[in-house]
Design a protein around this motif. Structure first.
Motif, short mmCIF file in Angstrom:
data_model
loop_
_atom_site.label_atom_id
_atom_site.label_comp_id
_atom_site.label_asym_id
_atom_site.label_seq_id
_atom_site.Cartn_x
_atom_site.Cartn_y
_atom_site.Cartn_z
N SER A 162 64.70 30.35 162.18
CA SER A 162 64.37 29.97 160.82
C SER A 162 64.93 30.97 159.80
CB SER A 162 62.86 29.83 160.65
OG SER A 162 62.23 31.09 160.67
N MET A 168 73.83 32.91 158.26
CA MET A 168 73.04 32.77 157.05
C MET A 168 72.82 34.13 156.40
SD MET A 168 69.84 30.28 157.12
CE MET A 168 68.55 31.46 157.30
N PHE A 171 75.76 35.21 154.50
CA PHE A 171 75.81 34.44 153.27
C PHE A 171 74.82 35.01 152.25
CE2 PHE A 171 75.52 30.08 151.23
CZ PHE A 171 76.74 30.25 150.61
N SER A 175 75.49 36.48 148.47
CA SER A 175 74.95 35.95 147.22
C SER A 175 73.86 36.81 146.59
CB SER A 175 74.42 34.52 147.38
OG SER A 175 74.52 34.04 148.66
N LEU A 176 73.00 37.41 147.39
CA LEU A 176 71.87 38.11 146.80
C LEU A 176 71.97 39.62 146.92
CD1 LEU A 176 69.02 35.71 147.94
CD2 LEU A 176 69.99 35.94 145.66
N PHE A 180 68.90 43.43 149.21
CA PHE A 180 67.95 42.32 149.27
C PHE A 180 67.96 41.72 150.67
CE2 PHE A 180 66.45 38.05 148.87
CZ PHE A 180 65.64 37.98 147.75
N ALA B 94 71.05 26.40 153.46
CA ALA B 94 71.31 27.77 153.02
C ALA B 94 72.48 27.85 152.05
CB ALA B 94 71.57 28.66 154.22
N PHE B 95 73.52 27.03 152.30
CA PHE B 95 74.70 27.15 151.45
C PHE B 95 74.46 26.63 150.04
CE2 PHE B 95 75.21 23.17 153.75
CZ PHE B 95 75.55 22.28 152.75
N PHE B 98 71.14 29.91 148.66
CA PHE B 98 71.46 31.27 148.24
C PHE B 98 72.19 31.32 146.90
CE2 PHE B 98 71.00 32.36 152.88
CZ PHE B 98 69.78 33.00 152.69
N PRO B 99 73.21 30.50 146.70
CA PRO B 99 73.83 30.50 145.37
C PRO B 99 72.83 30.12 144.27
CG PRO B 99 75.23 29.37 146.95
CD PRO B 99 73.95 29.65 147.65
N ALA B 101 69.60 30.68 144.35
CA ALA B 101 68.74 31.85 144.16
C ALA B 101 69.43 32.89 143.29
CB ALA B 101 68.35 32.44 145.50
N LYS B 102 70.73 33.06 143.52
CA LYS B 102 71.51 34.02 142.72
C LYS B 102 71.53 33.60 141.26
CE LYS B 102 74.78 37.09 141.86
NZ LYS B 102 74.23 38.34 141.31
N LEU B 105 68.20 34.29 139.76
CA LEU B 105 68.01 35.73 139.51
C LEU B 105 68.74 36.14 138.24
CD1 LEU B 105 68.36 37.75 142.86
CD2 LEU B 105 66.41 37.67 141.32
N VAL B 111 62.67 39.33 141.26
CA VAL B 111 63.03 39.56 142.65
C VAL B 111 61.88 39.16 143.59
CG1 VAL B 111 63.56 41.33 144.37
CG2 VAL B 111 64.69 41.37 142.15
N ILE B 114 61.81 35.38 143.82
CA ILE B 114 62.94 34.85 144.58
C ILE B 114 62.81 35.20 146.06
CG2 ILE B 114 65.45 35.03 144.92
CD1 ILE B 114 64.67 33.24 142.63
N GLY B 115 62.32 36.43 146.32
CA GLY B 115 62.11 36.83 147.71
C GLY B 115 61.13 35.91 148.41
N VAL B 118 62.82 32.40 148.84
CA VAL B 118 63.79 32.34 149.94
C VAL B 118 63.09 32.36 151.29
CG1 VAL B 118 65.66 33.60 151.07
CG2 VAL B 118 65.71 33.31 148.61
N MET B 122 62.93 29.25 154.12
CA MET B 122 63.49 29.30 155.46
C MET B 122 62.46 29.15 156.55
SD MET B 122 66.15 32.22 155.05
CE MET B 122 67.61 31.82 154.23
#
Lengths: 219, 164
Positions: A162, A168, A171, A175-176, A180, B94-95, B98-99, B101-102, B105, B111, B114-115, B118, B122
């Protein structure tokens, strides 16, 4: 009705093979579902129909209220369905191969009850090296249970899948940011072990045994 | 997208090679493998289809501006809580996640929030709970998701503390 001798031989072979295979997860679909507390895994193709109906009804409602958004949802749905449809057949075919070639005796020392920390590490690696959405891990987890992996290791595997998948993670770094991602990864590693232990404890002896014996070979 | 296609192709290639080997060694076992694959696949087709539809609904119906407003730096625990709810019920690959989330942010989300978002995204899957219950039973599936939900807050706070 003259059965060809070749066919007869294959039939015979099959009959001899099958008891060794034991009961597999998917075969349980036809058998009795234990004590009825837990639905039989696998299920027929019809088992997903209610959820599918609800989803379609929601999409229909959205089309009615806001056609633009409805079209957007339909487009995303089509896209993700293509991706997953591309991914599913090979994954399930490989699972099928694994199921018929690898015996419980091979897996139990690696991932079973007595596999200890090494089993946990292996389960984590298996999950982390995977690719694909979380729900793809469930059928794989099922086969792991069929092959005698311990519940805790299977939960660790699902947990790692997960949130600890390597592609992942890369990736996420991109991005982050590295900080992080690395911190979250480390916290997740602790988390999946605790979650696996917690889930196992929460189940209690009775249910744990039921979940494990459900998949045990009868031979 | 090209990378995805290539890895999918590789997966098909690998499957083909292994099946050829398996077929040469033992046809009965190979047939058994095919049968098993078909059974699991057919049992999941509609559930997978509905999961993907739910995911698409989530992505479209929860617009980004709303997310930024809710997940702002000053939103504190309440913002993190809302973030966890969104993360738990939506199912975003995920693809995309993440962008997004960016972007969130950069647009002013915190943070911590967002943490948590994310992590729940998942580890927690409310939509996939029926699928998970079929394999582990409802009790185990709910327990795993609940624990993962709680842990996401730990992850969010630690990341917040570390990135600050």
């Amino acid at each position: 009705m003259v059965a060809s001798p070749v066919r007869g031989m294959r039939e015979e072979q099959r009959r001899q093979e099958q008891p060794k295979q034991g009961k597999t997860g998917s075969e349980w679909a036809q058998g009795p579902s234990g004590n009825g507390k837990i639905p039989a895994p696998g299920g027929g193709w019809k088992s997903g129909l209610p959820a599918f109906g609800v989803a379609l009804a929601l999409l229909g409602g959205l089309f009615f209220l806001n056609p633009a958004q409805g079209r957007e949802v339909a487009r995303l749905w089509k896209e993700s369905t293509y991706t997953v449809l591309g991914l599913l057949p090979p994954v399930f075919l490989l699972l099928g191969l694994f199921d018929s070639w690898v015996s419980r005796e091979r897996i139990i020392p690696l991932l079973g009850e007595g596999s200890g920390i090494r089993g946990g590490v292996l389960a984590t690696l298996l999950g982390a090296l995977a690719a694909g959405p979380l729900y793809l891990s469930f059928p794989i987890a099922e086969v792991m249970l069929v092959k005698g992996a311990s519940l805790r290791n299977v939960f660790v595997f699902v947990g790692a899948w997960s949130t600890m998948k390597i592609p992942m993670f890369l990736f996420e770094v991109g991005s982050l940011g590295g900080r992080f991602a690395v911190v979250r990864y480390a916290v997740s590693l602790v988390g999946i072990v605790l979650i696996a232990k917690g889930t196992e404890l929460f189940l209690g002896k009775e249910e744990r045994r039921f979940l494990l014996t459900r998949y045990e070979t009868e031979a | 997208m090209c990378a995805v296609d290539r890895s999918t192709l590789a997966l098909y290639g690998l499957t083909g090679v292994l099946f050829a080997l398996s077929w040469m060694k033992d046809r009965t076992k190979t047939r058994l493998a095919l049968k098993k694959a078909w059974k699991t696949l057919s049992g999941m087709v509609f559930l997978m289809g509905s999961i993907m539809l739910f995911a698409a609904l989530g992505v479209v119906l929860v617009p980004q501006e709303v997310l930024v407003r809710v997940l702002g730096r000053e939103s504190g625990f309440f913002g993190a809580f809302l973030a966890s709810l969104v993360g738990a019920v939506t199912l975003i690959p995920a693809f995309v996640a993440f962008p997004t989330a960016k972007i969130l942010l950069d647009a002013g989300a915190g943070v911590l929030q967002i943490g948590v978002f994310v992590s729940t995204l998942m580890m927690v899957g409310v939509v996939t709970l029926p699928l998970e219950s079929r394999i582990f039973g409802r009790k185990a599936a709910v327990a795993r998701n609940a624990l993962a939900y709680l842990w996401s807050f730990v992850a969010g706070y630690v990341v917040f503390w570390a990135v600050r």
